[in-house]
Design a protein around this motif. Sequence first.
Motif, short mmCIF file in Angstrom:
data_model
loop_
_atom_site.label_atom_id
_atom_site.label_comp_id
_atom_site.label_asym_id
_atom_site.label_seq_id
_atom_site.Cartn_x
_atom_site.Cartn_y
_atom_site.Cartn_z
N ALA A 97 0.22 -21.63 36.36
CA ALA A 97 -0.43 -22.85 35.86
C ALA A 97 -0.11 -23.05 34.37
N PHE A 98 -0.07 -21.94 33.65
CA PHE A 98 0.26 -22.00 32.22
C PHE A 98 1.68 -22.51 32.01
N VAL A 99 2.63 -21.95 32.75
CA VAL A 99 4.03 -22.36 32.63
C VAL A 99 4.21 -23.81 33.07
N ALA A 100 3.45 -24.23 34.07
CA ALA A 100 3.53 -25.63 34.53
C ALA A 100 3.08 -26.57 33.41
N HIS A 101 2.05 -26.20 32.68
CA HIS A 101 1.60 -27.02 31.55
C HIS A 101 2.68 -27.08 30.48
N LEU A 102 3.30 -25.94 30.17
CA LEU A 102 4.37 -25.92 29.18
C LEU A 102 5.53 -26.82 29.63
N HIS A 103 5.83 -26.74 30.93
CA HIS A 103 6.92 -27.55 31.48
C HIS A 103 6.63 -29.04 31.32
N SER A 104 5.36 -29.42 31.45
CA SER A 104 4.98 -30.83 31.32
C SER A 104 5.13 -31.34 29.89
N ARG A 105 5.20 -30.44 28.93
CA ARG A 105 5.32 -30.82 27.53
C ARG A 105 6.77 -30.86 27.05
N MET A 106 7.70 -30.44 27.90
CA MET A 106 9.11 -30.41 27.52
C MET A 106 9.71 -31.82 27.57
N VAL B 182 -4.52 -16.50 27.83
CA VAL B 182 -4.75 -17.74 28.57
C VAL B 182 -5.56 -17.45 29.84
N PRO B 183 -6.67 -18.17 30.08
CA PRO B 183 -7.58 -17.83 31.19
C PRO B 183 -7.18 -18.45 32.53
N VAL B 184 -5.93 -18.80 32.71
CA VAL B 184 -5.47 -19.37 33.98
C VAL B 184 -4.26 -18.56 34.45
N PRO B 185 -3.91 -18.62 35.73
CA PRO B 185 -2.73 -17.90 36.21
C PRO B 185 -1.47 -18.32 35.45
N GLU B 186 -0.52 -17.40 35.36
CA GLU B 186 0.69 -17.67 34.58
C GLU B 186 1.44 -18.90 35.11
N VAL C 284 3.08 -24.23 23.39
CA VAL C 284 1.75 -23.65 23.63
C VAL C 284 0.73 -24.29 22.69
N ASP C 285 -0.38 -24.75 23.26
CA ASP C 285 -1.44 -25.35 22.45
C ASP C 285 -2.79 -24.82 22.92
N TYR C 286 -3.86 -25.53 22.59
CA TYR C 286 -5.21 -25.08 22.97
C TYR C 286 -5.71 -25.83 24.21
N HIS C 287 -4.80 -26.23 25.06
CA HIS C 287 -5.15 -26.97 26.27
C HIS C 287 -6.10 -26.18 27.17
N PHE C 288 -5.92 -24.86 27.24
CA PHE C 288 -6.78 -24.02 28.09
C PHE C 288 -7.84 -23.27 27.27
N GLY C 289 -8.15 -23.77 26.09
CA GLY C 289 -9.11 -23.10 25.23
C GLY C 289 -8.41 -22.30 24.16
N PHE C 290 -9.18 -21.50 23.42
CA PHE C 290 -8.59 -20.72 22.33
C PHE C 290 -7.50 -19.81 22.87
N ILE D 14 4.65 -13.44 27.57
CA ILE D 14 4.13 -12.74 26.40
C ILE D 14 2.69 -13.15 26.08
N TRP D 15 2.22 -14.27 26.65
CA TRP D 15 0.81 -14.66 26.45
C TRP D 15 -0.11 -13.91 27.41
N TYR D 16 0.46 -13.12 28.31
CA TYR D 16 -0.33 -12.35 29.27
C TYR D 16 -0.15 -10.84 29.08
N GLN D 17 0.79 -10.47 28.25
CA GLN D 17 1.13 -9.06 28.10
C GLN D 17 0.10 -8.35 27.22
N PRO D 18 -0.58 -7.31 27.72
CA PRO D 18 -1.56 -6.60 26.91
C PRO D 18 -0.88 -5.76 25.83
N LEU D 19 -1.66 -5.35 24.84
CA LEU D 19 -1.13 -4.56 23.74
C LEU D 19 -0.50 -3.26 24.25
#
Length: 374
Positions: free
Chosen positions: A218-227, A212-216, A42-48, A241-246
């Motif tokens: 798309a987020f997982v696809a980005h993570l997959h591209s970094r593996m 993360v401001p994109v659908p999960e 996980v990085d700042y690819h989609f913003g903070f 866990i990056w989408y789970q509210p408090l």
Amino acid sequence: MNFRLRENPWRLMLAVNAAVLIGVFWHKITLPPYVPYIHLLVDYHFGFTKRALIGAVVSLFTAKVPVWLVFALGGTVWLITAGLFVQLFRRTFGFEHKHLPLFVLMAGSPFFLKNFMHTLGHFDIYGCLFAICLLLIPARSLAYVFLAALFSIVLVLIHHIHLLMYVPTIAVIVVLRHYLVHGTGRQNVAVGIASLGAVAALFVTAQFYGTVPVPEMAFVAHLHSRMADPSQTKLLNFGYIWYQPLSKEIWDTWQRLPHNLLGVPVFALLIWLHTPLWRYFRNLIAALSIDAHRHIVTAAIIIVSLGYLVMFAIVFDYSRWISNWAVCLFLILHAVKMLPALKDTPSISADDRKTIVFGWIVTLIPRVGIVRAF
């Protein structure tokens, strides 16, 4: 040689602790690093994004993240932390025979280095590392307060739960080492309040605006591209866990509460096994030469403990929380030792039979765990 070891069992305990640590490491590298690995992706690819600082730093050096990097990076941080703690203990107490029981009960505690080895790759150890650094460096000016604030900001960017886990201990170290020595002048207080405000504001931003401001997908696809090995898709199972509210985290914790509370007697037993250390800590506080210092230290311990109580109600990794709570007390003990005292506090007896038994039991326990005891 055998006679010497029987005469000084504490040195043998150190050797056994080293062997136990090696065993914990070999066991650890056989386990899939689910949560630690995804944090490197996980990085700042989609913003903070919350929990993304370590992954963002890794992305500066490599586009593809191999699984072994979890153990290489985690092992390096562990070695630095262990080495700095040894240096801290040497500076605060020294390694004379009379201080060996204290060192064994700290460094050999299943709460401390052995559990950090078991949780290799998790983010807890970074808080401990920064706190040890603040105990080692001089606290002569406001630069010390700024550095503590910078450390706290980095910790919150690594994982916002550090606001409760290690930031309070860092604040306590700053108070004991800087404010009790240099006083609470207007500038000192203003910088302290501003630092606390900045860390708190960052926490709120990370907690409530770091999703993360994109659908999960798309987020997982980005993570997959970094593996480095895209076939290990099971290591991405914790992307949610990056989408789970408090509120969901609290609900999950309370759903597991009846089962997790079964571990409380085990935690209580482990804490009791450190009784000689806690008794020494109590005597150390009682020996302080200024009444206000004793009250401040007592209040600081209560505040740090309350932070962990809140964590118990929010996130269910109970074994990690109780372990880090104990580590925070170990570090505060070092800060208290640096304060002026009326007299020297007697060391933990190296010859007391009960203390030796406690030392052996603590030595032989390999770890506490992550969620449930052991």
